[in-house]
Design a protein around this motif. Structure first.
Motif, PDB file in Angstrom:
ATOM      1  N   LYS B  59      12.153  -1.967   9.705  1.00 23.07           N
ATOM      2  CA  LYS B  59      12.410  -3.468   9.722  1.00 23.07           C
ATOM      3  C   LYS B  59      11.902  -4.044  11.131  1.00 23.07           C
ATOM      4  O   LYS B  59      12.201  -5.382  11.156  1.00 23.07           O
ATOM      5  CB  LYS B  59      13.884  -3.636   9.714  1.00 23.07           C
ATOM      6  N   GLY B  60      11.136  -3.459  11.940  1.00 23.06           N
ATOM      7  CA  GLY B  60      10.679  -3.940  12.888  1.00 23.06           C
ATOM      8  C   GLY B  60       9.324  -4.577  13.113  1.00 23.06           C
ATOM      9  O   GLY B  60       8.332  -4.246  12.284  1.00 23.06           O
ATOM     10  N   ILE B  70       3.733  -4.014  11.846  1.00 18.91           N
ATOM     11  CA  ILE B  70       4.938  -4.616  10.869  1.00 18.91           C
ATOM     12  C   ILE B  70       5.542  -3.763   9.917  1.00 18.91           C
ATOM     13  O   ILE B  70       4.970  -3.038   9.135  1.00 18.91           O
ATOM     14  CB  ILE B  70       4.512  -5.994  10.019  1.00 18.91           C
ATOM     15  N   GLY B  71       6.964  -3.321  10.073  1.00 17.12           N
ATOM     16  CA  GLY B  71       7.546  -2.384   9.235  1.00 17.12           C
ATOM     17  C   GLY B  71       7.483  -2.838   7.703  1.00 17.12           C
ATOM     18  O   GLY B  71       7.557  -4.222   7.421  1.00 17.12           O
ATOM     19  N   SER B  72       7.690  -2.286   6.866  1.00 16.81           N
ATOM     20  CA  SER B  72       7.541  -2.348   5.514  1.00 16.81           C
ATOM     21  C   SER B  72       8.732  -3.360   5.043  1.00 16.81           C
ATOM     22  O   SER B  72       8.592  -3.800   3.855  1.00 16.81           O
ATOM     23  CB  SER B  72       7.180  -1.072   4.592  1.00 16.81           C
ATOM     24  N   VAL B 134      -2.510   0.485   6.261  1.00 13.71           N
ATOM     25  CA  VAL B 134      -1.140   0.852   5.504  1.00 13.71           C
ATOM     26  C   VAL B 134      -0.856   2.181   5.975  1.00 13.71           C
ATOM     27  O   VAL B 134      -1.627   2.965   5.489  1.00 13.71           O
ATOM     28  CB  VAL B 134      -1.230   0.571   3.844  1.00 13.71           C
ATOM     29  N   SER B 135       0.279   2.489   6.430  1.00 10.66           N
ATOM     30  CA  SER B 135       0.733   3.773   6.904  1.00 10.66           C
ATOM     31  C   SER B 135       1.637   4.169   5.659  1.00 10.66           C
ATOM     32  O   SER B 135       2.709   3.702   5.269  1.00 10.66           O
ATOM     33  CB  SER B 135       1.506   3.543   8.219  1.00 10.66           C
ATOM     34  N   VAL B 136       1.462   5.419   5.175  1.00  7.46           N
ATOM     35  CA  VAL B 136       2.275   5.760   4.094  1.00  7.46           C
ATOM     36  C   VAL B 136       2.717   7.375   4.242  1.00  7.46           C
ATOM     37  O   VAL B 136       1.992   8.229   4.725  1.00  7.46           O
ATOM     38  CB  VAL B 136       1.206   5.886   2.690  1.00  7.46           C
ATOM     39  N   ARG B 137       3.894   7.478   3.837  1.00 10.82           N
ATOM     40  CA  ARG B 137       4.626   8.906   3.881  1.00 10.82           C
ATOM     41  C   ARG B 137       4.946   9.378   2.319  1.00 10.82           C
ATOM     42  O   ARG B 137       5.546   8.753   1.884  1.00 10.82           O
ATOM     43  CB  ARG B 137       5.629   8.964   4.995  1.00 10.82           C
ATOM     44  N   ASN B 138       4.976  10.820   2.346  1.00  4.14           N
ATOM     45  CA  ASN B 138       5.885  11.427   1.355  1.00  4.14           C
ATOM     46  C   ASN B 138       6.590  12.423   1.917  1.00  4.14           C
ATOM     47  O   ASN B 138       6.467  12.587   3.251  1.00  4.14           O
ATOM     48  CB  ASN B 138       5.286  11.951   0.109  1.00  4.14           C
ATOM     49  N   SER B 160       0.713   7.408  -4.504  1.00  2.76           N
ATOM     50  CA  SER B 160       1.656   8.577  -5.487  1.00  2.76           C
ATOM     51  C   SER B 160       2.957   7.940  -5.660  1.00  2.76           C
ATOM     52  O   SER B 160       3.530   7.211  -4.682  1.00  2.76           O
ATOM     53  CB  SER B 160       1.556   9.881  -5.038  1.00  2.76           C
ATOM     54  N   PRO B 161       3.464   8.259  -6.610  1.00  3.42           N
ATOM     55  CA  PRO B 161       4.968   7.897  -7.205  1.00  3.42           C
ATOM     56  C   PRO B 161       6.002   8.397  -5.898  1.00  3.42           C
ATOM     57  O   PRO B 161       6.855   7.755  -5.662  1.00  3.42           O
ATOM     58  CB  PRO B 161       5.023   8.691  -8.487  1.00  3.42           C
ATOM     59  N   ASP B 162       5.334   9.393  -4.780  1.00  3.88           N
ATOM     60  CA  ASP B 162       6.556   9.996  -4.032  1.00  3.88           C
ATOM     61  C   ASP B 162       6.155   9.389  -2.766  1.00  3.88           C
ATOM     62  O   ASP B 162       6.850   9.740  -1.691  1.00  3.88           O
ATOM     63  CB  ASP B 162       6.574  11.552  -4.207  1.00  3.88           C
ATOM     64  N   GLU B 163       5.230   8.500  -2.629  1.00  8.90           N
ATOM     65  CA  GLU B 163       4.866   8.069  -1.447  1.00  8.90           C
ATOM     66  C   GLU B 163       5.298   6.550  -0.991  1.00  8.90           C
ATOM     67  O   GLU B 163       5.581   5.621  -1.786  1.00  8.90           O
ATOM     68  CB  GLU B 163       3.360   7.686  -1.362  1.00  8.90           C
ATOM     69  N   LEU B 164       5.577   6.435   0.064  1.00  4.83           N
ATOM     70  CA  LEU B 164       6.409   5.092   0.701  1.00  4.83           C
ATOM     71  C   LEU B 164       5.704   4.424   1.741  1.00  4.83           C
ATOM     72  O   LEU B 164       5.011   5.293   2.510  1.00  4.83           O
ATOM     73  CB  LEU B 164       7.929   5.645   1.354  1.00  4.83           C
ATOM     74  N   ILE B 165       5.455   3.236   1.781  1.00  6.25           N
ATOM     75  CA  ILE B 165       4.752   2.482   2.574  1.00  6.25           C
ATOM     76  C   ILE B 165       5.751   2.349   3.728  1.00  6.25           C
ATOM     77  O   ILE B 165       6.812   1.864   3.614  1.00  6.25           O
ATOM     78  CB  ILE B 165       4.343   1.050   2.109  1.00  6.25           C
ATOM     79  N   THR B 166       5.241   2.754   5.042  1.00  2.00           N
ATOM     80  CA  THR B 166       6.113   2.787   6.256  1.00  2.00           C
ATOM     81  C   THR B 166       6.113   1.434   7.073  1.00  2.00           C
ATOM     82  O   THR B 166       6.950   0.668   7.541  1.00  2.00           O
ATOM     83  CB  THR B 166       6.261   3.939   7.123  1.00  2.00           C
ATOM     84  N   GLU B 167       4.574   1.478   7.456  1.00  2.00           N
ATOM     85  CA  GLU B 167       4.237   0.023   8.156  1.00  2.00           C
ATOM     86  C   GLU B 167       2.866  -0.317   7.780  1.00  2.00           C
ATOM     87  O   GLU B 167       2.177   0.369   7.109  1.00  2.00           O
ATOM     88  CB  GLU B 167       4.513   0.209   9.473  1.00  2.00           C
ATOM     89  N   VAL B 168       2.590  -1.223   8.290  1.00  2.00           N
ATOM     90  CA  VAL B 168       1.033  -2.238   8.079  1.00  2.00           C
ATOM     91  C   VAL B 168       0.657  -2.403   9.718  1.00  2.00           C
ATOM     92  O   VAL B 168       1.537  -2.887  10.655  1.00  2.00           O
ATOM     93  CB  VAL B 168       1.003  -3.387   7.304  1.00  2.00           C
TER      94      VAL B 168
END
Lengths: 148, 285
Positions: B59-60, B70-72, B134-138, B160-168
């Protein structure tokens, strides 16, 4: 699923379908001041206030209201009688269907800090009035902003 | 709406969120403005929804002299209200402030907006113009993707379906100016007929342009980068004839369709007009 939230100033636990729309859940609780207009987040008739911000209840999945401070027109009418008076004095309504959403949006205006007439107009642009009584609605909101 | 058996999870950390997504048809949920629409029309029927509203890590907004992160789960309203973003990235600030209406901006999140991948969205061209990553994690790895390479088609991304955008992350360049402009002939809250994000980066002399990026939305299946326009501006001083020449090159890059926001020909014309105005706005920013 059970969620805790504050609804119109009262803390409560509700058993809800988290994927149900807040619009339907609230109306099911007899809070029928919240109206469905377009159903796609464009018209503003279903506006509720969540943590001080305006939200389209037709696009709000009820699970996302967990631990939130939620207000509908019913609670805000009691809490902010001077805002209702401002709409009455300016005759800021015609047929009335958009009026609850207009008032909830006006009550949430602090969330964006709009104060000048131009800022008020931009902020209120998302609440449609098909009677096109915009000028009196904007006057009501401007009067409200001026005294708050 | 019918009641459903969809499981609704509320994780409180990124790692908990990532371990919750390993299920077919599970989705992450941000603000819900796009997801609720897709769900109402049964375009998606997720078996599990992982709502990220309680994940504080996402959120930051962090600003340093060299970059903005910028947090996702930051909302459009928060981006539009941030004074540092307005100062450093005026195009991004403008785009976040014109999306939909005040209710959409209060709910819609950065990560959700990018993952939704509607080619008419305002934010992507503004972010691509300033080289956003875009920073992405699974659950097992992480990666960084240039937003310019993020989109594959209408509502399709490389995620991918298991990936989450964490920040930009957006780099801050001292000699860069940026802007975003949109044109819509319908109501204020509608998607644009065309939107143009632009950036001009100047050489150390402060007069000649080293690199230029022009990105259009609403005129193709994905946001369109006009590399020819960028190349045409490099080395010029950004004088009016150079801007006009570059903006005209946009016509060859876009691929618009007829719809209620205009015919394909009209959109191509408007793309050139707003490309020019966005470039001009960079000089005035």
């Amino acid at each position: 699923m059970k969620i805790n939230l504050s609804l119109n100033g009262k803390g409560m636990e509700l058993e809800v379908d988290p994927m149900a729309l807040a619009l339907d859940v609230l109306r099911g609780l007899s809070l029928t001041g919240t109206k469905e207009g377009c159903g796609v987040g464009v018209c503003g008739a279903c506006t509720i206030m969540v943590n001080g911000s305006p939200v389209s209840s037709c696009l709000c999945l009820t699970g996302t209201l967990a631990d939130k401070d939620v207000w509908t027109i019913e609670g805000l009418a009691e809490k902010m009688p001077e805002l209702i008076d401002s709409f009455v004095e300016n005759e800021g309504m015609q047929c009335g269907i958009c009026t609850p959403g207009q008032i909830v949006a006006a009550a949430s205006i602090d969330s964006v800090g709009a104060s000048s007439p131009e800022e008020v107009k931009k902020y209120m642009a998302g609440n449609l009035c098909r009677c096109t009584g915009y000028q009196t609605i904007l006057s009501a909101v401007e009067d409200h902003v001026a005294v708050n | 709406m019918q009641s459903t058996d969809t499981e609704f999870l509320i994780p409180s950390s990124v790692s908990e969120a990532l371990s919750s997504i390993a299920l077919e048809d599970a989705i992450f949920l941000g603000g819900g403005t796009s997801t609720a629409l897709l769900y109402k029309t049964r375009m998606i029927e997720p078996s599990r929804v992982v709502w990220l509203g309680n994940v504080g890590e996402l959120k930051g907004i962090f600003t340093s002299p060299t970059e903005v992160k910028i947090g996702s789960m930051v909302t459009m309203a928060e981006i539009a209200a941030d004074r540092e973003i307005a100062r450093l990235l005026p195009g991004v600030s403008t785009a976040a402030g014109v999306i939909g209406n005040a209710r959409v901006r209060a709910m819609a999140t950065l990560g959700g907006a990018l993952a939704h991948a509607d080619p008419r969205q305002d934010l992507p061209p503004a972010l691509i113009a300033v080289d956003a990553k875009v920073s992405v994690r699974n659950a097992s790895s992480s990666r960084e993707i240039n937003l310019a390479d993020f989109y594959e088609g209408f509502l399709e991304t490389v995620l991918s379906p298991d990936e989450l955008i964490t920040e930009v992350t957006v780099p801050i360049l001292q000699n860069r100016r940026s802007s975003y402009l949109r044109y819509t002939p319908t109501s204020e809250g509608d998607y644009p007929t065309v939107g143009a994000g632009a950036s001009l980066t100047f050489n150390e002399d402060g007069k000649s342009i080293s690199t230029a990026t022009l990105v259009l939305c609403g005129v193709g299946a994905v946001p369109i980068v006009s590399s020819e326009a960028g190349l045409a501006l490099a080395g010029t001083t950004g004088d009016d004839s150079a801007l006009l020449r570059a903006a005209e090159l946009v016509r060859g890059a876009v691929d618009p369709q007829d719809d209620e926001r205009g015919t394909a020909d009209y959109k191509r014309d408007m793309a050139a007009v707003f490309a020019y105005r966005a470039l001009k706005a960079c000089l005035n920013s």
